[in-house]
Scaffold this motif. Sequence first.
Motif, PDB file in Angstrom:
ATOM      1  N   UNK A   1       0.709  -1.089  -0.166  1.00 43.95           N
ATOM      2  CA  UNK A   1       0.038  -0.114   0.057  1.00 43.95           C
ATOM      3  C   UNK A   1       1.000   1.169   0.017  1.00 43.95           C
ATOM      4  N   UNK A   2       0.572   2.189  -0.988  1.00 46.27           N
ATOM      5  CA  UNK A   2       1.445   3.329  -1.032  1.00 46.27           C
ATOM      6  C   UNK A   2       0.817   4.563  -0.636  1.00 46.27           C
ATOM      7  N   UNK A   3      -0.392   4.660   0.089  1.00 44.06           N
ATOM      8  CA  UNK A   3      -1.071   5.657   0.188  1.00 44.06           C
ATOM      9  C   UNK A   3      -0.250   6.528   1.409  1.00 44.06           C
ATOM     10  N   UNK A   4       0.574   5.979   2.429  1.00 45.10           N
ATOM     11  CA  UNK A   4       1.645   6.850   3.091  1.00 45.10           C
ATOM     12  C   UNK A   4       2.683   7.145   2.732  1.00 45.10           C
ATOM     13  N   UNK A   5       2.973   6.778   1.391  1.00 40.87           N
ATOM     14  CA  UNK A   5       4.425   6.842   0.849  1.00 40.87           C
ATOM     15  C   UNK A   5       4.763   8.531   0.491  1.00 40.87           C
ATOM     16  N   UNK A   6       3.659   9.024   0.027  1.00 33.83           N
ATOM     17  CA  UNK A   6       3.688  10.481  -0.312  1.00 33.83           C
ATOM     18  C   UNK A   6       3.012  11.379   0.655  1.00 33.83           C
TER      19      UNK A   6
END
Length: 210
Positions: free
Chosen positions: A205-210
Motif C-alpha cells: 500500500x503506497x497511500x502513506x508513501x507521499x
Amino acid sequence: MQYELMVEDENLIELMKDVHTKYASENLIALIPNKLAKKYNAYCSMRIDLKMIQEYLALLNSNSSIIQSALTYSVIALYGKCFTDASTDCNAKLDKKVYENNQDFLETHDFLMDLRHKFISHRGNTYNEVGIAYLLIPKNELFSEGSIEYMNSKRKGFIKLEIDKINLLIVFLSQWLESQTEKFQHRLREQFLKQFLPFKIEKVIINDLF
C-alpha cells in the motif's frame, strides 16, 4: 512507511506520485510488483503506442517534409517496438501469428517490419533509401582533381493506400490487445490477491508513501 520496496528510478517515483495524487483520497492504492504485472504492463504500453501511431497517421497530410518524415519514422519505430525486445530479461512482445488468419494484415505487418529492420533501425539494401557517390570535374578545369560528392533519396512518408492499410492494421491490433489486457486484468487480480491477501497487503500500500 509501510511500503518496503526500495525504488531508485526517479521516473517511477514521479509516476507513483501521479497515481497517488489522482486516486489516494478515495482509494487504497496497492502497487503490483512488476514481476507479477510484467506482461500486463507491456500490453498496456503497446496499446498506448498504437494510439500514438493512429494520431501520427492522421497528421501525415502536413505540407512540411520534415514533419512528414518525423511522423513516418515514428510510426515505423513504434510499430516495430511492439514486435521486438532488446532487453536481457525477456520482456513481452507480440508475434505476427496474431495475423495468421488475415493475409492482408500480414502483408502490411511485413511491410512495416521490413521498414523497421532495413530502413529505420539498421542500414540495409532497401528501395526506401538510396544514395550515390559521384565525382564532379568542372568543364573548364578538366585536369583538376574535382570533388567527390554524395546525394541521397529516402522515404519521407506513406502514400494514401499505405496509410489506409496501416490504419486498418492498427485498429485490428488495438482491439486484439484490448481483449488480451482484459483477460490479464482478471488473471492478475486473482494472482495478486492470492499472493498478498490477507496479511501481506500492507506491504504494497503506497497511500502513506507521499
